[in-house]
Design an enzyme around this catalytic site. Structure first.
Site, PDB file in Angstrom:
ATOM      1  N   HIS A 126       0.851  -1.186   0.000  1.00 40.25           N
ATOM      2  CA  HIS A 126       0.000   0.000   0.000  1.00 40.25           C
ATOM      3  C   HIS A 126       0.893   1.245   0.000  1.00 40.25           C
ATOM      4  O   HIS A 126       1.871   1.313   0.734  1.00 40.25           O
ATOM      5  CB  HIS A 126      -0.897   0.014   1.242  1.00 40.25           C
ATOM      6  CG  HIS A 126      -1.980   1.037   1.195  1.00 40.25           C
ATOM      7  ND1 HIS A 126      -1.754   2.382   1.445  1.00 40.25           N
ATOM      8  CD2 HIS A 126      -3.321   0.929   0.905  1.00 40.25           C
ATOM      9  CE1 HIS A 126      -2.888   3.042   1.325  1.00 40.25           C
ATOM     10  NE2 HIS A 126      -3.867   2.191   1.003  1.00 40.25           N
ATOM     11  N   ASN A 128       0.509   4.319   1.145  1.00 38.80           N
ATOM     12  CA  ASN A 128       0.586   5.076   2.400  1.00 38.80           C
ATOM     13  C   ASN A 128       1.016   4.195   3.569  1.00 38.80           C
ATOM     14  O   ASN A 128       1.923   4.558   4.333  1.00 38.80           O
ATOM     15  CB  ASN A 128      -0.769   5.715   2.734  1.00 38.80           C
ATOM     16  CG  ASN A 128      -1.226   6.721   1.699  1.00 38.80           C
ATOM     17  OD1 ASN A 128      -1.773   6.330   0.664  1.00 38.80           O
ATOM     18  ND2 ASN A 128      -1.005   8.002   1.947  1.00 38.80           N
ATOM     19  N   SER A 137       5.018  13.714   4.060  1.00 35.95           N
ATOM     20  CA  SER A 137       5.598  14.529   2.989  1.00 35.95           C
ATOM     21  C   SER A 137       6.399  15.679   3.569  1.00 35.95           C
ATOM     22  O   SER A 137       7.397  16.119   2.989  1.00 35.95           O
ATOM     23  CB  SER A 137       4.492  15.081   2.086  1.00 35.95           C
ATOM     24  OG  SER A 137       3.751  14.044   1.501  1.00 35.95           O
ATOM     25  N   HIS A 185      39.489  50.917 -12.936  1.00 30.22           N
ATOM     26  CA  HIS A 185      38.435  51.817 -13.438  1.00 30.22           C
ATOM     27  C   HIS A 185      38.319  51.735 -14.964  1.00 30.22           C
ATOM     28  O   HIS A 185      37.915  52.708 -15.606  1.00 30.22           O
ATOM     29  CB  HIS A 185      38.714  53.276 -13.032  1.00 30.22           C
ATOM     30  CG  HIS A 185      38.861  53.479 -11.559  1.00 30.22           C
ATOM     31  ND1 HIS A 185      37.814  53.799 -10.730  1.00 30.22           N
ATOM     32  CD2 HIS A 185      39.959  53.394 -10.753  1.00 30.22           C
ATOM     33  CE1 HIS A 185      38.237  53.916  -9.487  1.00 30.22           C
ATOM     34  NE2 HIS A 185      39.538  53.678  -9.473  1.00 30.22           N
ATOM     35  N   SER A 315      29.370  35.010 -36.990  1.00 32.33           N
ATOM     36  CA  SER A 315      28.356  35.875 -37.591  1.00 32.33           C
ATOM     37  C   SER A 315      27.770  35.225 -38.824  1.00 32.33           C
ATOM     38  O   SER A 315      28.458  34.508 -39.567  1.00 32.33           O
ATOM     39  CB  SER A 315      28.973  37.227 -37.967  1.00 32.33           C
ATOM     40  OG  SER A 315      28.064  38.015 -38.712  1.00 32.33           O
ATOM     41  N   LYS A 321      34.433  36.209 -38.640  1.00 32.41           N
ATOM     42  CA  LYS A 321      34.293  36.775 -37.294  1.00 32.41           C
ATOM     43  C   LYS A 321      34.318  35.678 -36.236  1.00 32.41           C
ATOM     44  O   LYS A 321      33.684  34.636 -36.394  1.00 32.41           O
ATOM     45  CB  LYS A 321      32.983  37.555 -37.208  1.00 32.41           C
ATOM     46  CG  LYS A 321      32.912  38.556 -36.071  1.00 32.41           C
ATOM     47  CD  LYS A 321      31.695  39.466 -36.260  1.00 32.41           C
ATOM     48  CE  LYS A 321      31.708  40.622 -35.285  1.00 32.41           C
ATOM     49  NZ  LYS A 321      31.454  40.180 -33.912  1.00 32.41           N
ATOM     50  N   GLU A 328      30.001  34.510 -23.191  1.00 30.53           N
ATOM     51  CA  GLU A 328      28.611  34.959 -23.196  1.00 30.53           C
ATOM     52  C   GLU A 328      27.697  33.930 -22.544  1.00 30.53           C
ATOM     53  O   GLU A 328      26.807  34.277 -21.749  1.00 30.53           O
ATOM     54  CB  GLU A 328      28.167  35.240 -24.634  1.00 30.53           C
ATOM     55  CG  GLU A 328      28.849  36.464 -25.239  1.00 30.53           C
ATOM     56  CD  GLU A 328      28.707  36.537 -26.747  1.00 30.53           C
ATOM     57  OE1 GLU A 328      27.993  35.678 -27.319  1.00 30.53           O
ATOM     58  OE2 GLU A 328      29.290  37.442 -27.362  1.00 30.53           O
TER      59      GLU A 328
END
Length: 457
Positions: A126, A128, A137, A185, A315, A321, A328
């Site tokens: 069964h 349960n 749960s 920077h 490209s 290219k 990315e």
């Protein structure tokens, strides 16, 4: 079709399905989105059920025959034979009850089938009374969340990051003698070696590894034994310790009962800590990927200091290219991890009284972040770092043109005169040497003796 029954009545289920009534109800009432509960989580639940069956038998709560039937069915599922029987969506009850019952029903139906009984019979096994014995749960689902997350970090993410860290260490050694202009920077600064720069990347990845390792111990505490609200109602007092011991022996990770069951059900600090470590790792990887694509920009009108592996055309319109596609992809993954972490943080804050009911969202996002970072780190290492090459002549040219080499003159002529040399060189478009001589601050010989980039490292 066949009829399956739960506490609310009869439900029509396809004969091809191993699941039962509660799973079918979830499919009907929660047809939300396309995101399914991760298989890693479902397999963790299956492992818990298999271990629980054996422990319940040892404790005299379940016959040996029933335990063996459950173990046999669960073992088939851990072999991947029945992955299509776990179809539920992430967007369901916030406790994960329907996914827990999905596992209970599939194991029960397959166990009964193995002994010659029809699906839906609930006899002799069964879902349960036997498969879920000693469990709720509310404790099995968070336990499976911890297990799935810990296994994913160990098996997927840590190996990928360790490999990346080793490759970065190799690059750092290989580039140790290459002097380049530093940048702060986004502007020219005093020089360093390319090897020193890559040693910084290596250290950042190491910090991510350390953060993940520090997050793992909290995941080893499992909510098993807490049952519905943390009191352990309907659970043998030795159940949790014994099940955790079996999982430890099986998986090699030191799983143990959570120190406080009430916190284990209502809060998800352990998974939030892991998510924070994933965010930290993503933050470092984003910086590394961005630096590399900036240094590889060009190749003629950009910095052009690194040469990327030429994996695919960049490209559809510009022939020849080459784009920084691995960078990315990695940076997109990092952004997704940031978003996942924000969702996890909000969800983890939503525990009310004895239960947090955002569990499916939390584990879905955690496991997605782990997998994405692991896959992207591995791809970036294999398809970018491995074949990455310095462009020595461009590095030398950029370094020699840097006005910030003037910093080495400060001890000799002072800050203000050194600044005047840099400003004149910039305005007159001449070299620092020419500027220093023109302003009468240094002779050519004195300039050459002081201006040695290799001594500025």
């Amino acid at each position: 079709m066949r009829q399956e029954k739960d506490s609310m009545g009869l439900v029509e289920v396809a004969d091809t399905a191993l699941w039962g009534a509660q799973t079918q109800r979830s499919l009907q009432y929660f047809a939300i989105g396309s995101e399914q509960m991760p298989l890693a989580l479902m397999h963790a639940l299956v492992r818990i059920k298999r271990a629980a069956a054996r422990v319940n038998s040892e404790l005299g709560l379940l016959s040996d025959d029933l335990a063996r039937h459950i173990e046999a069915a669960a073992s088939e599922m851990l072999d991947g034979r029945w992955d299509d029987q776990f179809p539920l969506h992430v967007w369901q009850t916030g406790s994960g009850t329907q996914s827990n019952m999905n596992v209970n029903e599939v194991i029960a139906n397959r166990a009964n089938e193995l002994v010659g009984q029809p699906r839906g019979s609930k006899s002799p096994v069964h879902p349960n009374d036997h498969v879920n014995l000693g469990q709720s749960s509310n404790d099995t689902f968070p336990a499976a969340m911890h297990m799935a997350a810990a296994l994913a970090v160990h098996q997927q993410l840590l190996p990928a990051l360790v490999d990346m860290e080793e490759r970065l260490a190799e690059k750092s050694r290989a580039f140790a003698a290459i002097i380049k202009v530093g940048r702060t920077h986004l502007m020219d600064a005093v020089p360093l070696t390319l090897g020193q720069e890559f040693s910084g990347y290596q250290a950042q990845v190491q910090m991510g590894i350390q953060a993940l390792e520090q997050a793992l111990p909290a995941l080893y505490g499992l909510a098993l034994g807490a049952t519905a609200v943390g009191t352990g109602l309907n659970c043998h007092p030795d159940f949790a310790q014994r099940v955790c011991a079996r999982l430890h022996a099986e998986l090699g990770l030191p799983f143990h009962p959570a120190g406080n069951f009430f916190a284990a059900l209502a809060g998800h600090e352990a998974l939030q800590q892991l998510s924070s470590s994933l965010r930290l790792t993503a933050m470092s990887l984003l910086k590394i990927a961005n630096d590399i694509r900036w240094m590889a920009s060009g190749p003629r009108a950009g910095l052009g200091e690194l040469r990327l592996p030429e994996n695919e055309p960049g490209s559809s319109i510009m022939p020849g290219k080459v784009n920084p596609t691995q960078a990315e992809a990695l940076t997109m993954v990092c952004v997704q991890v940031f978003g996942n972490d924000a969702a996890i943080a909000f969800a983890a804050s939503q525990g009310n009284f004895e239960l947090n009911v955002y569990k499916p969202l939390i584990i879905y996002n955690v496991l997605q972040s782990v997998q994405l970072l692991a896959d992207a780190a591995r791809s970036f290492t294999e398809h970018c770092l491995q074949g990455l090459e310095p462009v020595a002549e461009r590095l030398q040219e950029n370094m020699e043109k840097s006005l910030m080499l003037v910093t080495s003159l400060t001890p000799v002529i002072g800050y203000e005169r050194a600044a005047a040399v840099a400003q004149h060189a910039h305005r007159a478009r001449c070299t620092l040497r020419e500027a220093a001589i023109h302003l009468g601050y240094l002779s050519g010989e004195a300039f050459d003796a002081q201006m040695r980039p290799e001594d500025m490292l």
